[in-house]
Design a protein around this motif. Sequence first.
Motif, short mmCIF file in Angstrom:
data_model
loop_
_atom_site.label_atom_id
_atom_site.label_comp_id
_atom_site.label_asym_id
_atom_site.label_seq_id
_atom_site.Cartn_x
_atom_site.Cartn_y
_atom_site.Cartn_z
N SER A 56 38.48 38.33 25.09
CA SER A 56 38.81 37.03 25.35
C SER A 56 39.87 36.99 26.94
O SER A 56 40.52 38.11 26.59
CB SER A 56 39.45 36.73 24.54
N PHE A 57 39.95 36.11 27.24
CA PHE A 57 41.26 35.93 27.89
C PHE A 57 42.25 36.33 27.55
O PHE A 57 43.44 37.14 27.77
CB PHE A 57 41.47 34.64 28.64
N ILE A 58 42.82 35.50 26.28
CA ILE A 58 44.50 36.22 24.72
C ILE A 58 44.68 37.33 25.01
O ILE A 58 45.32 38.21 25.54
CB ILE A 58 43.95 35.45 23.94
N GLU A 59 42.99 38.73 24.41
CA GLU A 59 43.03 39.78 24.55
C GLU A 59 43.60 40.69 25.87
O GLU A 59 44.24 41.55 25.45
CB GLU A 59 42.24 39.88 24.03
N GLY A 66 50.37 34.55 30.49
CA GLY A 66 48.68 32.70 30.66
C GLY A 66 48.30 33.76 31.68
O GLY A 66 47.50 33.17 32.50
N CYS A 67 48.08 35.21 32.77
CA CYS A 67 47.18 35.24 33.66
C CYS A 67 47.14 37.22 33.35
O CYS A 67 47.84 38.25 32.97
CB CYS A 67 48.08 34.87 35.12
N ILE A 68 46.43 37.91 34.03
CA ILE A 68 45.47 39.02 33.70
C ILE A 68 46.45 39.70 35.26
O ILE A 68 45.83 38.96 36.58
CB ILE A 68 44.42 39.09 33.59
N ASP A 69 47.49 40.39 35.26
CA ASP A 69 48.14 40.50 36.20
C ASP A 69 46.84 42.06 37.04
O ASP A 69 45.28 42.80 35.87
CB ASP A 69 49.40 41.52 36.62
N ARG A 70 47.00 43.12 37.91
CA ARG A 70 46.51 44.08 37.99
C ARG A 70 46.10 44.90 37.35
O ARG A 70 44.57 45.62 36.94
CB ARG A 70 47.15 44.60 39.82
N THR A 71 47.14 45.46 36.63
CA THR A 71 46.82 46.59 35.68
C THR A 71 45.83 45.79 34.68
O THR A 71 45.90 46.69 34.24
CB THR A 71 48.83 46.92 34.98
N GLU A 72 46.59 44.94 33.75
CA GLU A 72 45.52 44.54 33.17
C GLU A 72 44.34 44.25 32.84
O GLU A 72 43.38 44.15 32.55
CB GLU A 72 45.99 42.73 32.11
N ASN A 88 46.33 32.65 42.91
CA ASN A 88 47.84 33.23 42.21
C ASN A 88 46.82 34.50 42.71
O ASN A 88 46.29 35.22 42.03
CB ASN A 88 48.34 33.14 41.11
N SER A 89 47.66 34.69 43.97
CA SER A 89 47.33 36.27 44.96
C SER A 89 47.81 37.39 43.74
O SER A 89 47.53 38.35 43.87
CB SER A 89 47.95 36.60 45.97
N GLN A 90 49.10 37.23 42.86
CA GLN A 90 49.23 38.16 41.76
C GLN A 90 48.70 38.20 40.57
O GLN A 90 48.88 39.51 39.83
CB GLN A 90 50.33 37.67 41.60
N CYS A 91 48.15 37.45 40.10
CA CYS A 91 46.83 37.20 38.71
C CYS A 91 45.62 36.62 38.97
O CYS A 91 45.89 35.70 39.50
CB CYS A 91 47.60 37.05 37.72
N LEU A 92 45.09 37.01 38.11
CA LEU A 92 44.04 35.73 37.40
C LEU A 92 44.21 35.04 36.20
O LEU A 92 45.16 35.44 35.45
CB LEU A 92 42.41 36.53 37.18
N ASN A 93 43.28 33.91 35.90
CA ASN A 93 43.79 32.87 35.77
C ASN A 93 42.18 33.16 34.83
O ASN A 93 41.07 33.98 35.39
CB ASN A 93 43.60 31.05 36.41
N GLU A 95 39.06 31.09 33.64
CA GLU A 95 38.21 31.11 34.94
C GLU A 95 38.14 32.61 35.87
O GLU A 95 36.63 33.06 35.74
CB GLU A 95 38.21 30.02 35.74
N GLU A 96 38.97 32.58 36.38
CA GLU A 96 38.63 34.04 37.59
C GLU A 96 38.21 34.79 36.87
O GLU A 96 37.57 36.24 36.97
CB GLU A 96 40.17 33.95 37.99
N TYR A 97 38.58 35.69 35.48
CA TYR A 97 38.58 36.57 34.54
C TYR A 97 37.50 36.95 34.34
O TYR A 97 36.73 38.07 34.46
CB TYR A 97 39.89 36.51 33.41
N LEU A 98 37.21 35.55 33.63
CA LEU A 98 35.91 35.36 32.90
C LEU A 98 34.45 35.49 34.02
O LEU A 98 33.65 36.53 33.78
CB LEU A 98 36.00 34.13 32.32
N ARG A 99 35.10 35.04 35.45
CA ARG A 99 33.98 35.59 36.42
C ARG A 99 33.90 37.08 36.47
O ARG A 99 32.54 37.64 36.79
CB ARG A 99 34.24 34.49 37.60
N ALA A 100 35.31 37.44 36.62
CA ALA A 100 35.67 39.23 37.07
C ALA A 100 34.42 39.77 36.15
O ALA A 100 33.64 40.63 36.21
CB ALA A 100 37.08 39.69 37.49
N MET A 101 34.44 39.70 34.86
CA MET A 101 34.18 40.39 33.80
C MET A 101 32.43 40.48 33.52
O MET A 101 31.78 41.41 33.40
CB MET A 101 34.49 39.24 32.82
N ARG A 102 31.67 39.46 34.06
CA ARG A 102 30.73 38.95 34.05
C ARG A 102 29.94 39.56 35.41
O ARG A 102 28.36 39.95 35.23
CB ARG A 102 29.86 37.48 34.09
N GLU A 103 30.69 39.67 36.56
CA GLU A 103 29.66 40.29 37.68
C GLU A 103 29.71 41.52 37.61
O GLU A 103 30.48 42.62 36.78
CB GLU A 103 30.34 39.17 38.84
#
Length: 103
Positions: A56-59, A66-72, A88-93, A95-103
């Motif tokens: 999950s995003f929280i995990e 509240g966002c996923i940085d490059r290291t995470e 935000n160029s510094q982190c994934l929100n 929606e962006e995180y879930l899209r990245a995990m599915r592709e």
Amino acid sequence: MIMKNILIIGLFTFFITSVSYAQLTETILTIQDTKDGEQVIDVRYKEKASDFEIDSFIEADQNGDGCIDRTEARDKGIMDFDRFVLTNSQCLNEEEYLRAMRE
């Protein structure tokens, strides 16, 4: 008559396979001929174990900001961080995180 049966079986198989792929189930079709010359199709579904489970995003948000940085993102296997960053160029929100995990 035979061609019609083949076409119906083919379309039926395609539809069932498409639906079951989306639902992570395995479809088992058994076609049997009856004494009357009719064909009976037995359809069974078997749930497939998922090989991959998305955290999950929280995990994934290890520091809780509240966002996923490059290291995470790298820790979760997202290697092309810049491809998925939109807002935000510094982190994934989320929606962006879930899209990245599915592709």
